[in-house]
Design an enzyme around this catalytic site. Structure first.
Site, short mmCIF file in Angstrom:
data_model
loop_
_atom_site.label_atom_id
_atom_site.label_comp_id
_atom_site.label_asym_id
_atom_site.label_seq_id
_atom_site.Cartn_x
_atom_site.Cartn_y
_atom_site.Cartn_z
N SER A 111 0.83 -1.21 0.00
CA SER A 111 0.00 0.00 0.00
C SER A 111 0.85 1.25 0.00
O SER A 111 0.35 2.34 -0.17
CB SER A 111 -0.86 0.05 1.26
OG SER A 111 -1.53 -1.14 1.45
N HIS A 120 -1.20 -2.37 -7.02
CA HIS A 120 -1.90 -2.07 -5.79
C HIS A 120 -3.42 -2.07 -6.00
O HIS A 120 -3.96 -1.24 -6.72
CB HIS A 120 -1.43 -0.69 -5.26
CG HIS A 120 -2.05 -0.32 -3.97
ND1 HIS A 120 -2.42 0.96 -3.66
CD2 HIS A 120 -2.39 -1.07 -2.89
CE1 HIS A 120 -2.94 0.99 -2.45
NE2 HIS A 120 -2.94 -0.23 -1.98
N GLU A 171 -3.45 0.47 -9.07
CA GLU A 171 -2.31 1.34 -9.32
C GLU A 171 -1.16 0.45 -9.77
O GLU A 171 -0.81 -0.50 -9.06
CB GLU A 171 -1.92 2.10 -8.04
CG GLU A 171 -2.92 3.17 -7.64
CD GLU A 171 -2.58 3.85 -6.30
OE1 GLU A 171 -2.89 5.04 -6.16
OE2 GLU A 171 -2.04 3.20 -5.39
N ASN A 199 -3.71 6.23 -1.51
CA ASN A 199 -3.50 6.20 -0.06
C ASN A 199 -2.94 7.51 0.49
O ASN A 199 -3.06 7.77 1.69
CB ASN A 199 -2.60 5.03 0.33
CG ASN A 199 -3.40 3.74 0.46
OD1 ASN A 199 -4.63 3.77 0.55
ND2 ASN A 199 -2.72 2.62 0.47
N1 3HC Z 1 -17.45 -9.83 -1.98
C1 3HC Z 1 -18.76 -9.92 -2.24
N2 3HC Z 1 -19.68 -9.18 -1.65
C2 3HC Z 1 -19.25 -8.26 -0.76
C3 3HC Z 1 -17.91 -8.10 -0.43
C4 3HC Z 1 -16.99 -8.93 -1.08
N3 3HC Z 1 -15.68 -8.86 -0.84
N4 3HC Z 1 -17.78 -7.13 0.50
C5 3HC Z 1 -19.02 -6.70 0.76
N5 3HC Z 1 -19.91 -7.39 0.02
C6 3HC Z 1 -21.35 -7.34 0.06
C7 3HC Z 1 -21.88 -6.97 1.41
O1 3HC Z 1 -21.93 -8.08 2.25
C8 3HC Z 1 -23.24 -6.43 1.11
O2 3HC Z 1 -24.16 -7.49 1.03
P1 3HC Z 1 -25.57 -7.42 1.86
O3 3HC Z 1 -26.30 -6.29 1.22
O4 3HC Z 1 -26.20 -8.75 1.57
O5 3HC Z 1 -25.20 -7.21 3.27
C9 3HC Z 1 -23.05 -5.88 -0.29
O6 3HC Z 1 -21.79 -6.32 -0.78
C10 3HC Z 1 -22.99 -4.40 -0.29
O7 3HC Z 1 -22.85 -4.04 -1.63
P2 3HC Z 1 -23.75 -2.93 -2.23
O8 3HC Z 1 -23.38 -2.78 -3.65
O9 3HC Z 1 -25.16 -3.17 -1.89
O10 3HC Z 1 -23.24 -1.72 -1.32
P3 3HC Z 1 -22.42 -0.50 -1.66
O11 3HC Z 1 -23.02 0.19 -2.83
O12 3HC Z 1 -22.25 0.23 -0.38
O13 3HC Z 1 -20.99 -1.01 -2.13
C11 3HC Z 1 -18.70 -0.94 -1.56
C12 3HC Z 1 -20.07 -1.54 -1.25
C13 3HC Z 1 -18.38 -1.16 -3.04
C14 3HC Z 1 -17.66 -1.62 -0.70
C15 3HC Z 1 -18.78 0.61 -1.27
O14 3HC Z 1 -19.19 0.82 0.03
C16 3HC Z 1 -17.47 1.33 -1.50
O15 3HC Z 1 -17.12 1.68 -2.61
N6 3HC Z 1 -16.73 1.60 -0.40
C17 3HC Z 1 -15.44 2.29 -0.45
C18 3HC Z 1 -14.35 1.29 -0.27
C19 3HC Z 1 -12.98 1.88 -0.48
O16 3HC Z 1 -12.76 3.07 -0.46
N7 3HC Z 1 -11.99 1.01 -0.68
C20 3HC Z 1 -10.61 1.45 -0.85
C21 3HC Z 1 -9.95 1.52 0.49
S1 3HC Z 1 -8.26 1.94 0.41
C22 3HC Z 1 -7.47 0.52 0.10
O17 3HC Z 1 -8.02 -0.53 0.05
C23 3HC Z 1 -6.00 0.63 -0.12
C24 3HC Z 1 -5.22 -0.08 0.94
O18 3HC Z 1 -3.88 -0.13 0.52
C25 3HC Z 1 -5.27 0.61 2.29
#
Ligand code: 3HC
Length: 541
Positions: free
Chosen positions: A124, A145, A157, A196
């Site tokens: 990361s 990444h 990335e 990040n």
């Molecule tokens: N696989 C399958 N399903 C998953 C899952 C996965 N890995 N993770 C979550 N889900 C499921 C949930 O369980 C939920 O199901 P439920 O409704 O039955 O409880 C469903 O997905 C939620 O999906 P939705 O499309 O209905 O919900 P959202 O529209 O909120 O989408 C999200 C979820 C795409 C995770 C959205 O919240 C999002 O974009 N979040 C931002 C995440 C983000 O910023 N990530 C980057 C972080 S930084 C990083 O990772 C870098 C590292 O180096 C630190």
């Protein structure tokens, strides 16, 4: 040198929250996957996570049941390194975010990996150059990444280390595209790369606010989720990413980039308590029950302003250090973290002068170096904004792009890739205006409509923006507005062609005169980073 077409087997090292997700993405794209972790129980747990996730994706009809079964069948769990990497064409490493651990793993892998194979690290933040130097193939070593959860986040990335060969980066980009992700190339190997460097200071600032008691966790999450419109609250995101991961990234930034990146006491406390987030059942929130209970209306302008100011400061630093441009930062953050708009654009909208003032006030109040205004932010504020505020002839289109791919053709590109090019009132306004521009341009004789990215032409109306509005009338209004604007396509005095690649749902299937259906497997080729220097019309005032 390994060519992309030769890649059949991908070894993923580390079966934790990123490793299992990357393995799942690779298996869903038809690759054989060797998933390896140091203990049987870890690799089994990663395998179970893949199974859970595939079932969830099938349940939500994002993939078919058969695709889920086939993907799982392509994953083989291993503990033995030699068995895991001995026949691998590419290794993607996703072990804990510690320089020493990663170096040990690479030294081990190097002994058994075929000579021509490529190694990619999912670090990361750590230096790709330094990591590559423990191997005997630094030119076949790069960063790939992914974002958490990998199956849902669009961005990868692709990072060049100091010794990485151009061909290695090209193969990594092709692989990311084969994984159905969008690669963005990062030229400078600097801590945290692009996304990040924005997200981690944002989460840290949220923690500082709790530490200094200027706001509560739920107030901050309410502001980030419901006022700023981010997909998750700042703390909810921390729990998703893993608080240990955020902490390690910050520690490294602190060490390399200086005091501004000191981890907030509240974050330290949570990490000391081993409350790592969703993966351990408890983080900032408790995941035994329904998960985060974020109020919709507890945010304040003060919270929003402070967080936007901190992000703007980081954008300024990234630009001044030549790591990236505001346009690429915005694109990367939208694709990697699902932001509705990029941080540079959000900051421009608030006004950079005001944000500089906020930082100066907070600097005086707290004496902390993280509020020192970056040179890049000052310069952008003087220029009137990150996105060419000095540009007097109008605002850039942000939801669509207009291009001229050839003589006499005006192309409208629906440009909301992170939201599957879904339709919002703003997009309709811009589309309407684009039609005005093309209709009155004597050189344009036909119009082509496409969607950016390779997942969707347009997935219809943006239901999240509709669902968050309490007014059913707004949904009806959006529908009428859409009918009027898209209706113009039928009356346009020239042929209109839609290039459809991916989903075309609801309003996104509104009928232009003729529709081109791509042949099976005929995908519009997409360059890793959208060219920014091609002809773009600007919106007239
Ligand atoms: N696989 C399958 N399903 C998953 C899952 C996965 N890995 N993770 C979550 N889900 C499921 C949930 O369980 C939920 O199901 P439920 O409704 O039955 O409880 C469903 O997905 C939620 O999906 P939705 O499309 O209905 O919900 P959202 O529209 O909120 O989408 C999200 C979820 C795409 C995770 C959205 O919240 C999002 O974009 N979040 C931002 C995440 C983000 O910023 N990530 C980057 C972080 S930084 C990083 O990772 C870098 C590292 O180096 C630190």
């Amino acid at each position: 040198m390994m060519e992309f077409d030769d890649i059949e087997t991908v070894a993923v090292l580390g079966a934790g929250s990123m490793g299992h997700g990357i393995a799942e993405v690779a298996a869903l794209s038809g690759f054989e996957v060797n998933l390896r972790d140091v203990k049987e129980e870890f690799v089994q747990s990663g395998y179970d996570d893949i199974e859970w996730s595939l079932e969830k994706l099938a349940e939500k009809e994002r993939i078919t049941d058969d695709a889920a079964d086939d993907a799982l069948a392509r994953v083989t769990p291993y503990v033995d390194v030699e068995a895991a990497v001995g026949d691998a064409d590419v290794v993607i490493e996703a072990v804990p975010e510690k320089m020493e651990i990663k170096k040990e793993v690479f030294a081990d892998v190097e002994e058994h990996l075929p000579e021509e194979a490529i190694i990619a690290t999912n670090t990361s933040s750590l230096s790709i150059t330094e990591l590559s130097e423990v191997t005997e193939r630094p030119e076949r070593f790069c960063g790939m990444h992914f974002f958490n959860p990998p199956v849902r986040m669009q961005l990868v990335e692709v990072i060049s280390g100091g010794h990485t060969a151009k061909e290695t980066l090209e193969v990594a980009e092709e692989l990311a595209e084969a994984f159905d992700r969008t690669p963005v190339r990062v030229h400078k190997d600097s801590p945290g790369f692009i996304v990040n460097r924005i997200l981690v200071p944002l989460m840290n600032e949220a923690c500082w606010m709790v530490s200094d008691k200027s706001a509560t966790m739920r107030e901050i999450d309410s502001a980030t989720k419901f006022d700023m419109g981010l997909p998750m609250g700042a703390f909810e995101l921390g729990d998703q990413v893993g608080n240990d991961v955020t902490y390690h990234v910050l520690e490294y930034m602190h060490e390399v980039l200086g005091e501004a990146y000191e981890p907030a006491p509240y974050l330290e406390e949570v990490v000391e308590d081993e409350r790592y987030g969703k993966k351990t059942g408890e983080g900032f929130y408790d995941y035994d029950g329904d998960g985060p209970d974020i109020p919709t209306d507890a945010g304040t302008d003060e919270i929003e302003h402070r967080l936007v100011a901190v992000m703007a400061n980081e954008v300024g630093t990234l630009v001044a250090e030549d790591v990236s441009t505001p346009a690429d930062i915005d694109e990367a953050v939208m694709l990697g973290a699902g932001f509705p708009d990029g941080p540079a654009k959000i900051a421009d909208e608030v006004g950079l002068e005001a944000l500089v003032e906020t930082l100066e006030e907070l600097g005086e109040e707290t004496g902390h170096p993280r509020f020192e205004v970056s040179e890049g932010l000052r310069e952008a504020a003087a220029a009137g904004g990150f996105h060419g505020g000095d540009d007097d002839d109008g605002v850039e289109f942000t939801n669509i792009e207009i291009r001229r791919p050839g003589d006499m053709v005006g192309q409208i590109v629906l440009d909301r890739e992170a939201r599957m090019n879904t339709i919002t009132p703003d997009l309709l306004d811009e589309f309407d205006e684009a039609l005005d521009l093309l209709e009155t341009d004597d050189e344009i004789r036909s119009v082509l409509v496409t969607g950016t990215g390779d997942r969707a032409f347009s997935a219809g109306a943006d239901v999240t923006s509709m669902a968050s509005s309490a007014e059913p009338l707004e949904a009806i209004e959006l529908s009428r507005h859409g009918q009027r604007v898209f209706g113009r396509l039928e009356k346009l005095g020239m042929p209109v062609v839609a290039g459809i690649d991916g989903f075309a749902l609801g309003g996104g299937a509104a009928d232009p005169h003729r529709r081109l259906r791509p042949r099976q497997g005929d995908r519009l080729h997409r360059r890793p980073v959208r060219p920014r220097d091609d002809v773009r019309l600007r919106r007239r005032q």
